[in-house]
Design a protein around this motif. Structure first.
Motif, PDB file in Angstrom:
ATOM      1  N   ALA A 131       0.888  -1.020  -0.213  1.00  0.00           N
ATOM      2  CA  ALA A 131       0.197  -0.268   0.116  1.00  0.00           C
ATOM      3  C   ALA A 131       0.888   1.862   0.238  1.00  0.00           C
ATOM      4  O   ALA A 131       0.712   2.240  -0.624  1.00  0.00           O
ATOM      5  CB  ALA A 131      -0.571   0.228   1.661  1.00  0.00           C
ATOM      6  N   ALA A 132       2.045   1.443   0.938  1.00  0.00           N
ATOM      7  CA  ALA A 132       2.565   2.554   0.665  1.00  0.00           C
ATOM      8  C   ALA A 132       3.606   2.643  -0.733  1.00  0.00           C
ATOM      9  O   ALA A 132       3.285   3.800  -1.094  1.00  0.00           O
ATOM     10  CB  ALA A 132       3.633   2.110   1.556  1.00  0.00           C
ATOM     11  N   PHE A 133       3.702   1.891  -1.094  1.00  0.00           N
ATOM     12  CA  PHE A 133       4.236   1.124  -2.619  1.00  0.00           C
ATOM     13  C   PHE A 133       3.727   2.150  -3.405  1.00  0.00           C
ATOM     14  O   PHE A 133       4.142   3.253  -4.420  1.00  0.00           O
ATOM     15  CB  PHE A 133       5.016   0.571  -3.224  1.00  0.00           C
ATOM     16  N   ALA A 134       2.479   2.554  -3.108  1.00  0.00           N
ATOM     17  CA  ALA A 134       1.560   2.173  -4.243  1.00  0.00           C
ATOM     18  C   ALA A 134       0.907   4.401  -4.498  1.00  0.00           C
ATOM     19  O   ALA A 134       0.521   4.852  -4.951  1.00  0.00           O
ATOM     20  CB  ALA A 134      -0.620   1.865  -4.503  1.00  0.00           C
ATOM     21  N   THR A 135       1.312   4.206  -2.390  1.00  0.00           N
ATOM     22  CA  THR A 135       0.791   5.620  -1.952  1.00  0.00           C
ATOM     23  C   THR A 135       2.005   6.587  -2.154  1.00  0.00           C
ATOM     24  O   THR A 135       2.042   7.416  -3.329  1.00  0.00           O
ATOM     25  CB  THR A 135       0.845   5.385  -0.679  1.00  0.00           C
ATOM     26  N   ILE A 136       2.813   6.303  -3.211  1.00  0.00           N
ATOM     27  CA  ILE A 136       4.452   6.635  -3.367  1.00  0.00           C
ATOM     28  C   ILE A 136       4.165   6.803  -4.940  1.00  0.00           C
ATOM     29  O   ILE A 136       4.533   8.378  -5.262  1.00  0.00           O
ATOM     30  CB  ILE A 136       6.255   5.784  -2.795  1.00  0.00           C
ATOM     31  N   GLY A 137       3.459   6.181  -5.492  1.00  0.00           N
ATOM     32  CA  GLY A 137       3.558   5.716  -7.155  1.00  0.00           C
ATOM     33  C   GLY A 137       3.003   7.254  -7.725  1.00  0.00           C
ATOM     34  O   GLY A 137       3.003   8.679  -8.173  1.00  0.00           O
ATOM     35  N   TYR A 138       1.254   7.202  -6.596  1.00  0.00           N
ATOM     36  CA  TYR A 138       0.192   7.853  -6.728  1.00  0.00           C
ATOM     37  C   TYR A 138       0.533   9.555  -6.516  1.00  0.00           C
ATOM     38  O   TYR A 138       0.667  10.742  -8.006  1.00  0.00           O
ATOM     39  CB  TYR A 138      -1.198   7.839  -5.711  1.00  0.00           C
ATOM     40  N   LEU A 139       1.831  10.243  -5.185  1.00  0.00           N
ATOM     41  CA  LEU A 139       2.143  11.736  -4.805  1.00  0.00           C
ATOM     42  C   LEU A 139       3.166  11.162  -6.029  1.00  0.00           C
ATOM     43  O   LEU A 139       3.175  13.353  -6.295  1.00  0.00           O
ATOM     44  CB  LEU A 139       2.775  10.995  -3.918  1.00  0.00           C
TER      45      LEU A 139
END
Length: 229
Positions: A131-139
C-alpha cells in the motif's frame, strides 16, 4: 484523487482525456445547477475528506467484520461527490478563489490518498508495504502534474485515457473482489493476490512517473536549448 476541480495560480492548459470526462462534466454541471445555496465549495471539500475517512475505517476494520467493506463503497461515492464538485460549484457560481482553492484542493488530495491506502494496508487483504509503494507512486505522479503546471503551463489530469474517476471504479471493483474472494485469494507464501495487484499497480505508477519525467525533461531541453549562431 485529483479531479478537474480547482483553479491554479495562472490559466493552464488542462489535459483531461479520460474515458468518462465528458459524461462526468455533464453530470457535474447538472448537479451544480440544483444544489441549494447552503452547500458551499468548502463544505463539499470537507465532505470528500469525510468520505476518505469512511473508506479508511471500512478497510481498517474489515478484519473484524467483512461488512465494513461496504463502508468503502459508500466512502468512495462520498469522496467523488465532494472532490469533483467543490471546484465545479465555485466556477458555476463564479465565486472562485484561485490561490486558496488550488492550495486546499491539492493538499487534501495527498491526505485522501494517504487515508485510503493506509486503511487498505491495515486490512487483512493488502500488506502495508504494498500500500505504501502505491501511495508513493500516486504522489510522485501528482508531483509531476504540479511541476508540469509550473514549467509547461499544462495540468495533466489523465494518463492513457484513465483519470481519477476511473481509478475510483477500479478501487470499488477491487473492494468487491476482496469481499467475494477473501484475503487468501491467490496467495503465494506471504503475498496474497491483492498484494500482487496493488504492487503491480504501484510499479506502473512509479514507472509512469519516471517516463513522464524523461519526456518532460526532453521537451524543456528542446525549448530552452541555446540556438546555434
Amino acid at each position: 484523487m485529483t479531479d478537474d476541480n480547482s483553479e491554479p495560480l495562472q490559466p493552464l492548459d488542462r489535459i483531461q482525456q479520460n474515458v468518462l470526462a465528458k459524461a462526468e462534466r455533464r453530470l457535474l454541471n447538472w448537479i451544480c445547477a440544483r444544489l441549494p445555496l447552503w452547500v458551499t465549495p468548502d463544505k463539499l471539500t470537507g465532505f470528500g475528506v469525510l468520505g476518505a475517512l469512511v473508506v479508511f475505517f471500512g478497510y481498517a476494520l474489515s478484519g473484524w467484520s467483512l461488512h465494513t467493506m461496504w463502508w468503502c463503497i459508500l466512502g468512495y461515492a462520498m469522496q467523488w461527490f465532494g472532490d469533483s464538485l467543490d471546484g465545479s460549484l465555485a466556477r458555476w457560481r463564479k465565486i472562485e478563489r484561485p490561490k486558496y482553492g488550488y492550495f486546499i484542493d491539492h493538499s487534501v488530495d495527498g491526505l485522501v490518498i494517504l487515508l485510503i491506502m493506509a486503511g487498505m494496508g491495515l486490512s487483512p487483504y493488502v500488506r502495508m508495504d504494498a500500500a505504501a509503494f502505491a501511495t508513493i507512486g500516486y504522489l510522485l505522479l501528482s508531483i509531476h502534474a504540479y511541476l508540469g503546471a509550473r514549467v509547461l503551463g499544462e495540468f495533466k489530469l489523465s494518463y492513457f485515457n484513465f483519470g481519477p474517476t476511473e481509478l475510483r471504479f477500479v478501487l470499488i471493483a477491487l473492494t468487491l473482489a476482496m469481499m467475494v474472494l477473501g484475503p487468501d485469494a491467490g496467495r503465494i507464501g506471504k503475498l496474497s493476490g491483492f498484494d500482487f495487484f496493488v504492487g503491480a499497480a504501484a510499479a506502473l505508477l512509479n514507472l509512469l512517473f519516471i517516463w513522464q519525467t524523461l519526456v518532460t525533461a526532453r521537451r524543456l531541453d528542446l525549448m530552452e536549448r541555446p540556438k546555434a549562431k
